[in-house]
Enzyme design. Structure first.
Site, PDB file in Angstrom:
ATOM      1  N   TYR A 105       4.781   4.481  -5.146  1.00 32.28           N
ATOM      2  CA  TYR A 105       4.541   3.488  -4.102  1.00 32.28           C
ATOM      3  C   TYR A 105       5.166   4.041  -2.816  1.00 32.28           C
ATOM      4  O   TYR A 105       6.259   3.673  -2.429  1.00 32.28           O
ATOM      5  CB  TYR A 105       5.166   2.158  -4.496  1.00 32.28           C
ATOM      6  CG  TYR A 105       4.697   0.955  -3.727  1.00 32.28           C
ATOM      7  CD1 TYR A 105       3.411   0.450  -3.907  1.00 32.28           C
ATOM      8  CD2 TYR A 105       5.542   0.292  -2.836  1.00 32.28           C
ATOM      9  CE1 TYR A 105       2.991  -0.678  -3.222  1.00 32.28           C
ATOM     10  CE2 TYR A 105       5.131  -0.842  -2.149  1.00 32.28           C
ATOM     11  CZ  TYR A 105       3.860  -1.321  -2.348  1.00 32.28           C
ATOM     12  OH  TYR A 105       3.432  -2.443  -1.668  1.00 32.28           O
ATOM     13  N   LEU A 126       3.197 -11.732   0.702  1.00 31.84           N
ATOM     14  CA  LEU A 126       3.191 -11.084  -0.608  1.00 31.84           C
ATOM     15  C   LEU A 126       4.043  -9.837  -0.545  1.00 31.84           C
ATOM     16  O   LEU A 126       3.812  -8.980   0.315  1.00 31.84           O
ATOM     17  CB  LEU A 126       1.762 -10.679  -0.979  1.00 31.84           C
ATOM     18  CG  LEU A 126       0.850 -11.683  -1.684  1.00 31.84           C
ATOM     19  CD1 LEU A 126       1.447 -12.070  -3.040  1.00 31.84           C
ATOM     20  CD2 LEU A 126       0.615 -12.913  -0.856  1.00 31.84           C
ATOM     21  N   TYR A 144       6.475  -6.824  -3.008  1.00 27.85           N
ATOM     22  CA  TYR A 144       6.414  -6.075  -4.269  1.00 27.85           C
ATOM     23  C   TYR A 144       7.798  -5.536  -4.601  1.00 27.85           C
ATOM     24  O   TYR A 144       8.566  -5.178  -3.703  1.00 27.85           O
ATOM     25  CB  TYR A 144       5.390  -4.930  -4.129  1.00 27.85           C
ATOM     26  CG  TYR A 144       5.143  -4.164  -5.416  1.00 27.85           C
ATOM     27  CD1 TYR A 144       4.911  -4.822  -6.610  1.00 27.85           C
ATOM     28  CD2 TYR A 144       5.148  -2.778  -5.418  1.00 27.85           C
ATOM     29  CE1 TYR A 144       4.689  -4.123  -7.780  1.00 27.85           C
ATOM     30  CE2 TYR A 144       4.915  -2.061  -6.582  1.00 27.85           C
ATOM     31  CZ  TYR A 144       4.702  -2.742  -7.770  1.00 27.85           C
ATOM     32  OH  TYR A 144       4.491  -2.051  -8.922  1.00 27.85           O
ATOM     33  N   GLY A 148      -5.831 -11.530   5.681  1.00 21.80           N
ATOM     34  CA  GLY A 148      -5.926 -10.498   4.655  1.00 21.80           C
ATOM     35  C   GLY A 148      -6.894 -10.835   3.537  1.00 21.80           C
ATOM     36  O   GLY A 148      -6.605 -10.605   2.365  1.00 21.80           O
ATOM     37  N   ALA A 199      -6.831  -2.943  -2.305  1.00 18.72           N
ATOM     38  CA  ALA A 199      -5.672  -2.236  -1.746  1.00 18.72           C
ATOM     39  C   ALA A 199      -4.908  -1.493  -2.853  1.00 18.72           C
ATOM     40  O   ALA A 199      -4.483  -0.356  -2.662  1.00 18.72           O
ATOM     41  CB  ALA A 199      -4.746  -3.226  -1.035  1.00 18.72           C
ATOM     42  N   LEU A 217      -1.963  -6.199  -9.603  1.00 18.75           N
ATOM     43  CA  LEU A 217      -3.324  -6.744  -9.661  1.00 18.75           C
ATOM     44  C   LEU A 217      -4.288  -5.657  -9.194  1.00 18.75           C
ATOM     45  O   LEU A 217      -4.020  -4.971  -8.210  1.00 18.75           O
ATOM     46  CB  LEU A 217      -3.434  -7.960  -8.724  1.00 18.75           C
ATOM     47  CG  LEU A 217      -4.831  -8.550  -8.563  1.00 18.75           C
ATOM     48  CD1 LEU A 217      -5.181  -9.404  -9.777  1.00 18.75           C
ATOM     49  CD2 LEU A 217      -4.926  -9.392  -7.286  1.00 18.75           C
ATOM     50  N   SER A 241      -6.557  -4.999  -7.134  1.00 20.38           N
ATOM     51  CA  SER A 241      -7.254  -5.351  -5.886  1.00 20.38           C
ATOM     52  C   SER A 241      -7.758  -4.069  -5.234  1.00 20.38           C
ATOM     53  O   SER A 241      -7.426  -2.966  -5.668  1.00 20.38           O
ATOM     54  CB  SER A 241      -6.280  -6.040  -4.940  1.00 20.38           C
ATOM     55  OG  SER A 241      -5.269  -5.117  -4.587  1.00 20.38           O
ATOM     56  N   ASP A 271      -6.967  -7.550  13.529  1.00 16.64           N
ATOM     57  CA  ASP A 271      -6.221  -6.347  13.173  1.00 16.64           C
ATOM     58  C   ASP A 271      -4.755  -6.622  13.461  1.00 16.64           C
ATOM     59  O   ASP A 271      -4.344  -6.705  14.627  1.00 16.64           O
ATOM     60  CB  ASP A 271      -6.700  -5.097  13.914  1.00 16.64           C
ATOM     61  CG  ASP A 271      -6.124  -3.853  13.227  1.00 16.64           C
ATOM     62  OD1 ASP A 271      -4.914  -3.879  12.899  1.00 16.64           O
ATOM     63  OD2 ASP A 271      -6.867  -2.884  13.017  1.00 16.64           O
ATOM     64  N   ALA A 272      -3.991  -6.752  12.395  1.00 20.24           N
ATOM     65  CA  ALA A 272      -2.614  -7.230  12.496  1.00 20.24           C
ATOM     66  C   ALA A 272      -1.650  -6.219  13.107  1.00 20.24           C
ATOM     67  O   ALA A 272      -0.496  -6.549  13.348  1.00 20.24           O
ATOM     68  CB  ALA A 272      -2.120  -7.666  11.118  1.00 20.24           C
TER      69      ALA A 272
HETATM   70  P1  NAI Z   1      -6.466  -6.775  -0.819  1.00 21.27           P
HETATM   71  O1  NAI Z   1      -7.181  -5.492  -0.612  1.00 21.27           O
HETATM   72  O2  NAI Z   1      -7.228  -7.927  -1.373  1.00 21.27           O
HETATM   73  O3  NAI Z   1      -5.771  -7.291   0.501  1.00 21.27           O
HETATM   74  C1  NAI Z   1      -5.267  -6.472   1.528  1.00 21.27           C
HETATM   75  C2  NAI Z   1      -6.007  -6.852   2.793  1.00 21.27           C
HETATM   76  O4  NAI Z   1      -5.364  -6.326   3.937  1.00 21.27           O
HETATM   77  C3  NAI Z   1      -7.434  -6.327   2.822  1.00 21.27           C
HETATM   78  O5  NAI Z   1      -8.316  -7.427   2.968  1.00 21.27           O
HETATM   79  C4  NAI Z   1      -7.451  -5.436   4.081  1.00 21.27           C
HETATM   80  O6  NAI Z   1      -8.687  -5.494   4.726  1.00 21.27           O
HETATM   81  C5  NAI Z   1      -6.352  -6.084   4.890  1.00 21.27           C
HETATM   82  N1  NAI Z   1      -5.784  -5.260   5.981  1.00 21.27           N
HETATM   83  C6  NAI Z   1      -5.300  -3.987   5.918  1.00 21.27           C
HETATM   84  N2  NAI Z   1      -4.853  -3.600   7.130  1.00 21.27           N
HETATM   85  C7  NAI Z   1      -5.035  -4.653   7.969  1.00 21.27           C
HETATM   86  C8  NAI Z   1      -4.778  -4.863   9.352  1.00 21.27           C
HETATM   87  N3  NAI Z   1      -4.241  -3.929  10.114  1.00 21.27           N
HETATM   88  N4  NAI Z   1      -5.101  -6.067   9.883  1.00 21.27           N
HETATM   89  C9  NAI Z   1      -5.650  -7.033   9.121  1.00 21.27           C
HETATM   90  N5  NAI Z   1      -5.923  -6.896   7.815  1.00 21.27           N
HETATM   91  C10 NAI Z   1      -5.612  -5.712   7.246  1.00 21.27           C
HETATM   92  O7  NAI Z   1      -5.228  -6.396  -1.775  1.00 21.27           O
HETATM   93  P2  NAI Z   1      -4.012  -7.246  -2.367  1.00 21.27           P
HETATM   94  O8  NAI Z   1      -3.405  -6.339  -3.381  1.00 21.27           O
HETATM   95  O9  NAI Z   1      -4.417  -8.586  -2.789  1.00 21.27           O
HETATM   96  O10 NAI Z   1      -2.994  -7.342  -1.155  1.00 21.27           O
HETATM   97  C11 NAI Z   1      -2.498  -8.546  -0.622  1.00 21.27           C
HETATM   98  C12 NAI Z   1      -0.977  -8.482  -0.510  1.00 21.27           C
HETATM   99  O11 NAI Z   1      -0.426  -8.481  -1.837  1.00 21.27           O
HETATM  100  C13 NAI Z   1      -0.447  -7.213   0.165  1.00 21.27           C
HETATM  101  O12 NAI Z   1       0.651  -7.568   0.988  1.00 21.27           O
HETATM  102  C14 NAI Z   1       0.029  -6.382  -1.018  1.00 21.27           C
HETATM  103  O13 NAI Z   1       1.008  -5.441  -0.656  1.00 21.27           O
HETATM  104  C15 NAI Z   1       0.579  -7.484  -1.906  1.00 21.27           C
HETATM  105  N6  NAI Z   1       0.854  -7.104  -3.298  1.00 21.27           N
HETATM  106  C16 NAI Z   1      -0.143  -6.596  -4.092  1.00 21.27           C
HETATM  107  C17 NAI Z   1       0.119  -6.225  -5.407  1.00 21.27           C
HETATM  108  C18 NAI Z   1      -0.979  -5.676  -6.276  1.00 21.27           C
HETATM  109  O14 NAI Z   1      -0.695  -5.137  -7.356  1.00 21.27           O
HETATM  110  N7  NAI Z   1      -2.248  -5.784  -5.886  1.00 21.27           N
HETATM  111  C19 NAI Z   1       1.462  -6.372  -5.998  1.00 21.27           C
HETATM  112  C20 NAI Z   1       2.430  -6.974  -5.103  1.00 21.27           C
HETATM  113  C21 NAI Z   1       2.121  -7.303  -3.806  1.00 21.27           C
END
Ligand code: NAI
Length: 269
Positions: free
Chosen positions: A165, A153, A155, A9, A207, A203, A205, A73-74
């Site tokens: 959400y 990670l 939430y 990810g 996503a 954060l 990000s 692709d997960a």
């Molecule tokens: P991010 O956009 O940096 O990371 C999400 C990643 O998932 C991206 O790189 C995307 O390409 C990848 N992805 C999506 N579908 C996929 C698939 N089928 N196979 C492989 N990769 C796939 O965003 P973030 O926010 O850092 O997300 C990381 C984790 O943190 C997630 O689990 C998110 O739910 C969690 N999280 C994020 C919060 C926030 O406010 N940003 C708060 C709490 C949890």
């Protein structure tokens, strides 16, 4: 000896996955990443062209090295699971061996084994829709991409109401937290592997921006959390590094909040 980590990810330098990779690299780990297939080209070329060099700087001044980037692709376990339209999609056709089992096999072939597995990915195609209006397809897609893992990670929307959400993402996080406990038991007994999840605060990000209300959540946290400061991705990265290190040798099956304490509030003041 240094540990080897696989972080699933990472597709840019803004998210939690990147910050976790950096904290692990700073602690001496070798870094492998899994990048979502449609994001692979742009990530690899940005990496090559030095676009991330500033954010690759570690506390000792050296640059984080990513030993290998695997397309991933997960939501697909093996090639038989992949529908024709995805197979034919030109962003997928350019890469190979990106299903979960194939990536695991490739990593095994390349390196033998890994010591640390991080799941830092999520995808809720209908995240902007309320759960009440979410289709079965969207719901199952959210669960499929967003739960499962060793450190992950999550939430707070899994346990409290977070309006906005949607799309089954709250359900996916609830599944993830439950799986963290059951997997901690099974993997602990069978392999002495620890399984934990970090419940992170908001954060900005890639996503999170797609959900549409991230700035509001950051403001809300700034106003209402015990610690009134913006949360940095590094704070989550450092917690992940701690959790996968021997310092956390008795911690498993845990949901660790890294959110400036917001989860502990009953009402905002
Ligand atoms: P991010 O956009 O940096 O990371 C999400 C990643 O998932 C991206 O790189 C995307 O390409 C990848 N992805 C999506 N579908 C996929 C698939 N089928 N196979 C492989 N990769 C796939 O965003 P973030 O926010 O850092 O997300 C990381 C984790 O943190 C997630 O689990 C998110 O739910 C969690 N999280 C994020 C919060 C926030 O406010 N940003 C708060 C709490 C949890």
């Amino acid at each position: 000896k240094g540990k080897r980590a696989f972080i699933a990810g990472v597709a840019d330098d803004n998210g939690y996955g990147w910050a976790i990779a950096k904290s692990l690299a700073a602690a001496g780990a070798e870094i492998l990443v899994g990048t979502w297939v449609p994001a692979l080209n742009i990530f690899e070329s940005s990496l090559r062209r030095g676009k991330f060099d500033e954010s690759r700087v570690l506390p000792n001044g050296s640059l984080m090295e990513i030993t290998k980037v695997y397309p991933l692709d997960a939501v697909f376990d093996n090639p038989e699971d992949v529908p024709e339209d995805i197979k034919a999609n030109k962003r997928y056709a350019g890469s190979s061996k990106w299903t979960v089992q194939e990536v695991a096999e490739s990593v095994k072939q390349d390196f033998g084994s890994i010591d640390i597995l991080v799941h830092s990915l999520a995808n809720g195609p209908e995240v902007t829709k309320p759960l009440l209006e979410t289709s079965r397809k969207g719901y199952l897609a959210a669960i499929s991409a967003s739960s499962g893992s060793s450190i992950s990670l999550t939430y707070i929307a899994s346990e409290r109401i977070i309006p906005g959400y949607g799309g089954g993402m709250s359900s996916a996080k609830a599944a993830l937290e439950s799986d963290t406990k059951v997997l901690a038991f099974e993997a602990g007994r069978k392999h002495k592997i620890r399984v934990n999840t970090i419940s992170a605060g908001p954060l900005r990000s890639r996503a999170a921006k797609a959900i549409g209300f991230i700035d509001m959540m950051i403001d809300y946290s700034l106003e209402n959390a015990p610690l009134q400061k913006e949360l940095s991705a590094d704070e989550v990265g450092n917690t992940a590094a701690f959790l996968v290190s021997p310092l956390a040798s008795a911690i498993t099956g845990a949901v660790i909040y890294v959110d400036n304490g917001l989860n502990a509030m009953g009402v905002g003041v």
